[in-house]
Design a protein around this motif. Structure first.
Motif, PDB file in Angstrom:
ATOM      1  N   ALA A  41       0.806  -1.220   0.000  1.00 18.24           N
ATOM      2  CA  ALA A  41       0.000   0.000   0.000  1.00 18.24           C
ATOM      3  C   ALA A  41       0.842   1.274   0.000  1.00 18.24           C
ATOM      4  CB  ALA A  41      -0.932   0.007   1.209  1.00 18.24           C
ATOM      5  N   PHE A  42       2.081   1.193   0.502  1.00 18.39           N
ATOM      6  CA  PHE A  42       2.945   2.372   0.573  1.00 18.39           C
ATOM      7  C   PHE A  42       4.304   2.049  -0.042  1.00 18.39           C
ATOM      8  CE2 PHE A  42      -0.026   2.707   4.117  1.00 18.39           C
ATOM      9  CZ  PHE A  42      -0.483   4.010   4.000  1.00 18.39           C
ATOM     10  N   ASN A  69      -1.249  10.254  -6.101  1.00 14.01           N
ATOM     11  CA  ASN A  69      -0.382  11.027  -5.201  1.00 14.01           C
ATOM     12  C   ASN A  69      -0.306  12.461  -5.714  1.00 14.01           C
ATOM     13  OD1 ASN A  69       1.060   8.826  -3.328  1.00 14.01           O
ATOM     14  ND2 ASN A  69       0.889   7.987  -5.400  1.00 14.01           N
ATOM     15  N   ARG A  84       1.457   6.547  -1.895  1.00  8.75           N
ATOM     16  CA  ARG A  84       0.406   5.540  -1.744  1.00  8.75           C
ATOM     17  C   ARG A  84       0.271   4.812  -3.077  1.00  8.75           C
ATOM     18  NH1 ARG A  84      -2.894   6.175   2.971  1.00  8.75           N
ATOM     19  NH2 ARG A  84      -2.405   8.114   4.064  1.00  8.75           N
ATOM     20  N   TYR A 100      -9.943   3.277  -2.659  1.00  7.16           N
ATOM     21  CA  TYR A 100      -8.804   3.137  -1.740  1.00  7.16           C
ATOM     22  C   TYR A 100      -9.178   2.172  -0.628  1.00  7.16           C
ATOM     23  CZ  TYR A 100      -5.310   4.352   1.768  1.00  7.16           C
ATOM     24  OH  TYR A 100      -4.303   4.288   2.692  1.00  7.16           O
ATOM     25  N   GLN A 103      -5.820   1.599   5.499  1.00 10.49           N
ATOM     26  CA  GLN A 103      -4.617   1.000   6.064  1.00 10.49           C
ATOM     27  C   GLN A 103      -4.483   1.396   7.534  1.00 10.49           C
ATOM     28  OE1 GLN A 103      -2.839  -1.091   4.067  1.00 10.49           O
ATOM     29  NE2 GLN A 103      -4.355  -0.605   2.472  1.00 10.49           N
ATOM     30  N   ASP A 106      -4.798   5.156   9.143  1.00 12.24           N
ATOM     31  CA  ASP A 106      -5.559   6.061   8.283  1.00 12.24           C
ATOM     32  C   ASP A 106      -6.692   6.738   9.041  1.00 12.24           C
ATOM     33  OD1 ASP A 106      -4.195   5.908   5.884  1.00 12.24           O
ATOM     34  OD2 ASP A 106      -5.397   4.251   5.101  1.00 12.24           O
ATOM     35  N   HIS A 114      -4.115  14.017   1.909  1.00 14.13           N
ATOM     36  CA  HIS A 114      -3.313  13.364   0.879  1.00 14.13           C
ATOM     37  C   HIS A 114      -3.885  13.594  -0.515  1.00 14.13           C
ATOM     38  CE1 HIS A 114      -0.825  10.359  -1.139  1.00 14.13           C
ATOM     39  NE2 HIS A 114      -1.929   9.987  -1.751  1.00 14.13           N
TER      40      HIS A 114
END
Length: 277
Positions: A41-42, A69, A84, A100, A103, A106, A114
């Motif tokens: 996810a990141f 992003n 992300r 999305y 996570q 969050d 974001h």
């Protein structure tokens, strides 16, 4: 010419209901997709890799990674901030909305920051979710729909948003409080026709511009007006200079965007601002 009897009408009605049902199931299924095996996810950029390099690692289109992003605008992306990573290209269509998966850590506030959205818009797009009870693994809608479609630009060169489209103690703040330098020139966000230029109670000197898509942009707390009612603005030239923004007691303006007479979040339409690293 086609002739419709009662039986034919019922047939068309049945087909229409089935079509609507399929549309509903299709949109719902995008929220119910299982997490891809091994999805990351990141991603922490090295500072040397380009967006294209990183996108290729995850089998994504570069434009998709950039849209996901929006505030990471330098290329190569900064090593100071994680990117992300979407689960697939279809989750980030050009016209939106995006999808999305929640996570660890969050919050709706962090996600609104974001994706450079108004928190209100995120809440409205996910009405069945309680912000204080988000579950890891939940799929949510990121309501990015209008950004880039109208090619709007910010009314100032270096936007400093002090109050955004949000609920405040006095009620809904329907626009943006922008701090500027003293007497800074203010520009229209797009071509359009000036439908009001004058004094307005509680907002001082005000400019209202009607754009081709029937949206209106409003610029209030101006010091001096540089245009008149019925002027058509075809280019990027100043409409006023900033006065004193009373809501923040600083030099600046109040900016508002309206659609069909209703205030909408300007941040959902204007280009995302880069992170202040």
């Amino acid at each position: 010419m086609l002739k419709f009897n009662r039986r034919t009408s019922y047939g068309w009605l049945t087909l229409l209901c089935l079509a609507l049902l399929l549309i509903g199931c299709s949109s719902k299924s995008r929220l119910n997709l299982p997490e891809p095996p091994g999805h990351q996810a990141f991603y922490q950029p090295s500072g040397q890799e380009s967006f294209a390099d990183i996108a290729a690692k995850f089998n994504l289109e570069e434009a998709v990674l950039r849209r996901f992003n929006p505030r990471s605008q330098q290329n190569p992306p900064s090593s100071q901030r994680q990117l992300r990573i979407p689960e697939n290209n279809k989750d980030v269509p050009k016209s939106g909305p995006y999808y999305y998966r929640i996570q660890s850590g969050d919050t709706f506030g962090a996600l609104a920051q974001h994706f450079h959205l108004a928190l209100i818009s995120l809440l409205q797009a996910n009405p069945t979710l309680k912000p204080e009870k988000l579950r890891i693994g939940q799929r949510i809608i990121i309501p990015v729909i209008e950004r880039h479609q109208h090619k709007y630009r910010w009314p100032v060169a270096q936007p400093n948003v002090r109050i955004n489209f949000s609920w405040q103690r006095w009620g809904l703040h329907q626009g943006l409080a922008l701090e500027t330098s003293k007497r800074e020139e203010i520009f229209p966000i797009a071509p359009g026709k000036v439908i009001f230029a004058g004094q307005m109670r509680s907002f001082g000197r005000v400019i209202v511009i009607k754009h081709k898509n029937e949206q209106q942009s409003i610029y209030a707390y101006c010091h001096a007006l540089f245009v008149e009612q019925d002027d058509y603005l075809s280019g990027r030239h100043p409409v006023c200079s900033a006065g004193k923004q009373r809501q923040i007691d600083k030099p600046g303006i109040y900016f508002e965007l309206r659609e069909a007479g209703q205030a909408v979040s300007p941040e959902n339409y204007l280009p995302a601002l880069p992170w202040a690293d």
